[in-house]
Write a protein that holds these residues in place. Sequence first.
Motif, PDB file in Angstrom:
ATOM      1  N   LYS A 191      -2.424   6.668   4.319  1.00 53.00           N
ATOM      2  CA  LYS A 191      -1.899   5.823   3.247  1.00 53.00           C
ATOM      3  C   LYS A 191      -2.999   5.108   2.451  1.00 53.00           C
ATOM      4  O   LYS A 191      -2.719   4.462   1.446  1.00 53.00           O
ATOM      5  CB  LYS A 191      -0.935   4.778   3.830  1.00 53.00           C
ATOM      6  CG  LYS A 191       0.489   5.278   3.993  1.00 53.00           C
ATOM      7  CD  LYS A 191       1.426   4.122   4.263  1.00 53.00           C
ATOM      8  CE  LYS A 191       2.882   4.592   4.218  1.00 53.00           C
ATOM      9  NZ  LYS A 191       3.807   3.470   4.500  1.00 53.00           N
ATOM     10  N   MET A 192      -4.235   5.220   2.900  1.00 54.22           N
ATOM     11  CA  MET A 192      -5.317   4.450   2.292  1.00 54.22           C
ATOM     12  C   MET A 192      -5.570   4.792   0.815  1.00 54.22           C
ATOM     13  O   MET A 192      -5.652   3.899  -0.028  1.00 54.22           O
ATOM     14  CB  MET A 192      -6.606   4.609   3.112  1.00 54.22           C
ATOM     15  CG  MET A 192      -7.721   3.674   2.669  1.00 54.22           C
ATOM     16  SD  MET A 192      -9.244   3.905   3.651  1.00 54.22           S
ATOM     17  CE  MET A 192      -8.711   3.368   5.280  1.00 54.22           C
ATOM     18  N   PRO A 193      -5.716   6.070   0.444  1.00 51.52           N
ATOM     19  CA  PRO A 193      -6.047   6.352  -0.956  1.00 51.52           C
ATOM     20  C   PRO A 193      -4.848   6.192  -1.890  1.00 51.52           C
ATOM     21  O   PRO A 193      -3.702   6.477  -1.508  1.00 51.52           O
ATOM     22  CB  PRO A 193      -6.530   7.805  -0.922  1.00 51.52           C
ATOM     23  CG  PRO A 193      -5.955   8.386   0.308  1.00 51.52           C
ATOM     24  CD  PRO A 193      -5.739   7.287   1.283  1.00 51.52           C
ATOM     25  N   GLU A 194      -5.123   5.789  -3.087  1.00 48.29           N
ATOM     26  CA  GLU A 194      -4.096   5.527  -4.102  1.00 48.29           C
ATOM     27  C   GLU A 194      -3.197   6.741  -4.349  1.00 48.29           C
ATOM     28  O   GLU A 194      -1.985   6.616  -4.517  1.00 48.29           O
ATOM     29  CB  GLU A 194      -4.801   5.124  -5.406  1.00 48.29           C
ATOM     30  CG  GLU A 194      -3.919   5.048  -6.630  1.00 48.29           C
ATOM     31  CD  GLU A 194      -4.712   5.136  -7.925  1.00 48.29           C
ATOM     32  OE1 GLU A 194      -4.067   5.272  -8.977  1.00 48.29           O
ATOM     33  OE2 GLU A 194      -5.961   5.078  -7.888  1.00 48.29           O
ATOM     34  N   LEU A 195      -3.796   7.928  -4.370  1.00 46.13           N
ATOM     35  CA  LEU A 195      -3.042   9.144  -4.706  1.00 46.13           C
ATOM     36  C   LEU A 195      -2.503   9.857  -3.470  1.00 46.13           C
ATOM     37  O   LEU A 195      -1.909  10.931  -3.571  1.00 46.13           O
ATOM     38  CB  LEU A 195      -3.930  10.096  -5.515  1.00 46.13           C
ATOM     39  CG  LEU A 195      -4.443   9.536  -6.838  1.00 46.13           C
ATOM     40  CD1 LEU A 195      -5.421  10.494  -7.487  1.00 46.13           C
ATOM     41  CD2 LEU A 195      -3.279   9.234  -7.787  1.00 46.13           C
TER      42      LEU A 195
END
Length: 314
Positions: free
Chosen positions: A99-103
């Motif tokens: 879930k960390m990256p925006e995309l």
Amino acid sequence: MKDLRIVFMGTPDFAVGILDAIYKNNYNVVAVITAPDRPAGRGQKIKYSAVKEYALEKKLPILQPTNLKDEQFLEELRNYNANLNVVVAFRMLPEVVWKMPELGTFNLHASLLPDYRGAAPINWAIINGETTTGVSTFFIDEKIDTGAIILKKETSIGHNENAGELHDRLMHLGADTVIETLDLIKQENVTTTIQPQEETKTAYKLNKDNTKIDFTKEGNQIHNLIRGLSPYPTAWCTLIDNDNEWNVKIYEAKYEEDAHNLPIGKLVSSKKEIKIAVKNGFINILRLQLPGKKPMMANDLLNGVTFSDNAKAI
């Protein structure tokens, strides 16, 4: 148009083919995550993963966490400021990572999902006698291989094709599919399809039990098992000849239909070939490996080994 900053996660050769395509298509890989170094072989020398070898060659930053929830690792990962994770043949990720990256985080899986979720999709497609397979990209969620599908690409499976040959073809198909997926994400033009959640055909982890040949099965099933496990981890059986007993790996064989009255498992050999009696025919062993020996063609083995009339395979 999105400017992608990618963290790539993978370990084996299959993943290298995908990482290479991403790199050569000039996408910005800000870091690579792969398995920790491990001792291997008789000398227990430290062995790097295939992905690490590639990342070193291309001078890409490398992370090798033993614990994907370790706060020091997570902090280091955040500092790369990636907006997309790409996962190929890696381990299950904790939510805090995917879930960390925006995309988000997408995975390439070597099957036409939802079929063959799990650890060994290439092998099981062949073992089960499928005539088609493919690759899928999907956004990771909290379960294994169940996320929303981005793209699927299909290919046929040859009648005598083995897992190694199919692996290489799917690696190239997967590379093209990942690049197409990245292009869609970059252009902010992704549409996804929700997978059905019910159980389908499963790609179970391979072990000593499900890689053992059962000669009471139909000849085509045995042929599919052997090619579906070649060249790794390899189908195996036990050869018994009077007081001698060997666990033997079978790399290549063919099924020959032929009516006979021989007991199942009886070994029939000549100066040039080794056959095992099965229902309605024989499994003709073409390439095999005895304990402590290198893999060899059956006719080469028969230059130095003679089997008695009592020999059998179980």
